[in-house]
Write a protein that holds these residues in place. Structure first.
Motif, PDB file in Angstrom:
ATOM      1  N   VAL A 120       2.822 -12.627 -53.140  1.00 44.74           N
ATOM      2  CA  VAL A 120       1.874 -13.427 -53.928  1.00 44.74           C
ATOM      3  C   VAL A 120       1.048 -14.322 -52.997  1.00 44.74           C
ATOM      4  N   LEU A 121       1.715 -14.987 -52.067  1.00 43.50           N
ATOM      5  CA  LEU A 121       1.010 -15.904 -51.167  1.00 43.50           C
ATOM      6  C   LEU A 121      -0.033 -15.168 -50.325  1.00 43.50           C
ATOM      7  N   VAL A 122       0.373 -14.027 -49.767  1.00 46.00           N
ATOM      8  CA  VAL A 122      -0.566 -13.257 -48.936  1.00 46.00           C
ATOM      9  C   VAL A 122      -1.790 -12.868 -49.762  1.00 46.00           C
ATOM     10  N   ARG A 123      -1.557 -12.430 -50.990  1.00 49.82           N
ATOM     11  CA  ARG A 123      -2.664 -12.001 -51.847  1.00 49.82           C
ATOM     12  C   ARG A 123      -3.601 -13.169 -52.174  1.00 49.82           C
ATOM     13  N   VAL A 124      -3.004 -14.308 -52.519  1.00 50.02           N
ATOM     14  CA  VAL A 124      -3.798 -15.487 -52.885  1.00 50.02           C
ATOM     15  C   VAL A 124      -4.716 -15.911 -51.732  1.00 50.02           C
ATOM     16  N   PHE A 125      -4.170 -15.926 -50.524  1.00 52.56           N
ATOM     17  CA  PHE A 125      -4.981 -16.417 -49.398  1.00 52.56           C
ATOM     18  C   PHE A 125      -5.958 -15.361 -48.881  1.00 52.56           C
ATOM     19  N   LYS A 126      -5.561 -14.091 -48.934  1.00 50.11           N
ATOM     20  CA  LYS A 126      -6.482 -13.035 -48.496  1.00 50.11           C
ATOM     21  C   LYS A 126      -7.723 -12.996 -49.374  1.00 50.11           C
ATOM     22  N   ARG A 127      -7.536 -13.305 -50.649  1.00 47.85           N
ATOM     23  CA  ARG A 127      -8.642 -13.291 -51.598  1.00 47.85           C
ATOM     24  C   ARG A 127      -9.733 -14.294 -51.194  1.00 47.85           C
ATOM     25  N   THR A 128      -9.356 -15.344 -50.469  1.00 49.56           N
ATOM     26  CA  THR A 128     -10.342 -16.342 -50.032  1.00 49.56           C
ATOM     27  C   THR A 128     -11.051 -15.917 -48.751  1.00 49.56           C
ATOM     28  N   GLY A 129     -10.637 -14.783 -48.182  1.00 51.37           N
ATOM     29  CA  GLY A 129     -11.268 -14.312 -46.963  1.00 51.37           C
ATOM     30  C   GLY A 129     -10.511 -14.676 -45.699  1.00 51.37           C
ATOM     31  N   MET A 130      -9.383 -15.388 -45.850  1.00 51.38           N
ATOM     32  CA  MET A 130      -8.587 -15.723 -44.666  1.00 51.38           C
ATOM     33  C   MET A 130      -7.928 -14.468 -44.106  1.00 51.38           C
ATOM     34  N   THR A 131      -7.688 -14.484 -42.795  1.00 51.63           N
ATOM     35  CA  THR A 131      -6.839 -13.474 -42.170  1.00 51.63           C
ATOM     36  C   THR A 131      -5.404 -13.997 -42.253  1.00 51.63           C
ATOM     37  N   ASN A 145      -1.628 -22.277 -57.543  1.00 52.86           N
ATOM     38  CA  ASN A 145      -2.489 -21.674 -56.521  1.00 52.86           C
ATOM     39  C   ASN A 145      -3.608 -22.606 -56.089  1.00 52.86           C
ATOM     40  N   GLU A 146      -4.169 -23.371 -57.046  1.00 55.27           N
ATOM     41  CA  GLU A 146      -5.294 -24.255 -56.703  1.00 55.27           C
ATOM     42  C   GLU A 146      -4.859 -25.295 -55.685  1.00 55.27           C
ATOM     43  N   GLN A 147      -3.624 -25.819 -55.845  1.00 55.72           N
ATOM     44  CA  GLN A 147      -3.146 -26.830 -54.898  1.00 55.72           C
ATOM     45  C   GLN A 147      -2.874 -26.207 -53.526  1.00 55.72           C
ATOM     46  N   LEU A 148      -2.286 -25.001 -53.546  1.00 55.91           N
ATOM     47  CA  LEU A 148      -2.043 -24.289 -52.290  1.00 55.91           C
ATOM     48  C   LEU A 148      -3.346 -24.068 -51.531  1.00 55.91           C
ATOM     49  N   LEU A 149      -4.349 -23.574 -52.244  1.00 57.44           N
ATOM     50  CA  LEU A 149      -5.627 -23.254 -51.599  1.00 57.44           C
ATOM     51  C   LEU A 149      -6.323 -24.515 -51.119  1.00 57.44           C
ATOM     52  N   ALA A 150      -6.335 -25.550 -51.956  1.00 53.84           N
ATOM     53  CA  ALA A 150      -7.012 -26.792 -51.575  1.00 53.84           C
ATOM     54  C   ALA A 150      -6.343 -27.404 -50.351  1.00 53.84           C
ATOM     55  N   THR A 151      -5.012 -27.354 -50.320  1.00 50.22           N
ATOM     56  CA  THR A 151      -4.272 -27.939 -49.195  1.00 50.22           C
ATOM     57  C   THR A 151      -4.585 -27.199 -47.898  1.00 50.22           C
ATOM     58  N   MET A 152      -4.516 -25.880 -47.938  1.00 51.97           N
ATOM     59  CA  MET A 152      -4.718 -25.130 -46.702  1.00 51.97           C
ATOM     60  C   MET A 152      -6.187 -25.173 -46.260  1.00 51.97           C
ATOM     61  N   GLU A 153      -7.109 -25.220 -47.223  1.00 53.52           N
ATOM     62  CA  GLU A 153      -8.523 -25.343 -46.848  1.00 53.52           C
ATOM     63  C   GLU A 153      -8.795 -26.696 -46.208  1.00 53.52           C
ATOM     64  N   GLU A 154      -8.139 -27.729 -46.719  1.00 55.96           N
ATOM     65  CA  GLU A 154      -8.267 -29.060 -46.104  1.00 55.96           C
ATOM     66  C   GLU A 154      -7.759 -29.027 -44.654  1.00 55.96           C
ATOM     67  N   LEU A 155      -6.648 -28.331 -44.437  1.00 52.92           N
ATOM     68  CA  LEU A 155      -6.097 -28.262 -43.077  1.00 52.92           C
ATOM     69  C   LEU A 155      -6.995 -27.454 -42.144  1.00 52.92           C
ATOM     70  N   VAL A 156      -7.654 -26.441 -42.667  1.00 55.31           N
ATOM     71  CA  VAL A 156      -8.618 -25.701 -41.853  1.00 55.31           C
ATOM     72  C   VAL A 156      -9.761 -26.622 -41.446  1.00 55.31           C
ATOM     73  N   SER A 157     -10.237 -27.427 -42.390  1.00 61.02           N
ATOM     74  CA  SER A 157     -11.390 -28.273 -42.072  1.00 61.02           C
ATOM     75  C   SER A 157     -11.003 -29.418 -41.142  1.00 61.02           C
ATOM     76  N   VAL A 158      -9.778 -29.916 -41.245  1.00 62.00           N
ATOM     77  CA  VAL A 158      -9.332 -30.977 -40.323  1.00 62.00           C
ATOM     78  C   VAL A 158      -9.181 -30.420 -38.912  1.00 62.00           C
ATOM     79  N   GLY A 159      -8.663 -29.209 -38.805  1.00 61.05           N
ATOM     80  CA  GLY A 159      -8.519 -28.572 -37.500  1.00 61.05           C
ATOM     81  C   GLY A 159      -7.309 -29.057 -36.728  1.00 61.05           C
ATOM     82  N   PRO A 160      -7.168 -28.581 -35.465  1.00 60.24           N
ATOM     83  CA  PRO A 160      -5.989 -28.923 -34.665  1.00 60.24           C
ATOM     84  C   PRO A 160      -5.916 -30.422 -34.385  1.00 60.24           C
ATOM     85  N   HIS A 161      -4.706 -30.959 -34.400  1.00 56.69           N
ATOM     86  CA  HIS A 161      -4.517 -32.382 -34.105  1.00 56.69           C
ATOM     87  C   HIS A 161      -3.056 -32.638 -33.768  1.00 56.69           C
TER      88      HIS A 161
END
Ligand SMILES: [Zn+2]
Length: 142
Positions: free
Chosen positions: A16-27, A109-125
């Motif tokens: 389920v997780l792989v499908r949810v995130f792949k749908r957003t275009g993530m690798t 799913n909305e919380q999962l996606l919002a959280t991981m998208e936020e982490l992508v935008s924050v970047g490495p730290h």
């Protein structure tokens, strides 16, 4: 596009997780235990990591410690989120873990996606024991 590594030993949840995130275009790469996840992180150098806690060989806590102790900046500074079904409210390890977010199963799913998208935008730290403040400002307690 962002590269996500998912560490999850439960086959159904992982699918389920792989499908949810792949749908957003993530690798998306998925490892079924902590040790395999650590090896995949060294090889794939993901932008973000989503990890379960209860896993064989190396659990999520050990995986987080191994990432944060790694000498390479692009491994050590990767944003990490926990997704767990077994974290009890008040568990002191949650507050001390050098992670950017903690989510509990079942997580919308909305919380999962919002959280991981936020982490992508924050970047490495950096996260370290002395200064465990995260620029992402996401929930890290249960
Ligand atoms: Zn962080």
């Amino acid at each position: 596009m962002a590269v996500l590594l998912i560490a999850e030993d439960d086959e159904d949840i992982a699918l389920v997780l792989v499908r949810v995130f792949k749908r957003t275009g993530m690798t998306v790469f998925r490892a079924s235990d902590g040790r395999a996840a650590f090896e995949a992180i060294l090889e794939k150098r993901p932008d973000i990591v989503l990890t379960d806690l209860g896993m064989p060989h190396m659990d999520g806590w050990e995986l987080i410690d191994a990432i944060r102790a790694h000498p390479d900046d692009d491994v050590r500074r990767v944003p990490i989120a926990i997704l767990s079904g077994h974290l009890r409210p008040g568990d002191p390890r949650a507050g001390q873990a050098q992670v950017c977010a903690i989510m509990l199963k079942p997580c919308p799913n909305e919380q999962l996606l919002a959280t991981m998208e936020e982490l992508v935008s924050v970047g490495p730290h950096g996260h370290d024991a002395a200064d465990n403040l995260c620029p992402a400002d996401l929930p890290v307690t249960v």
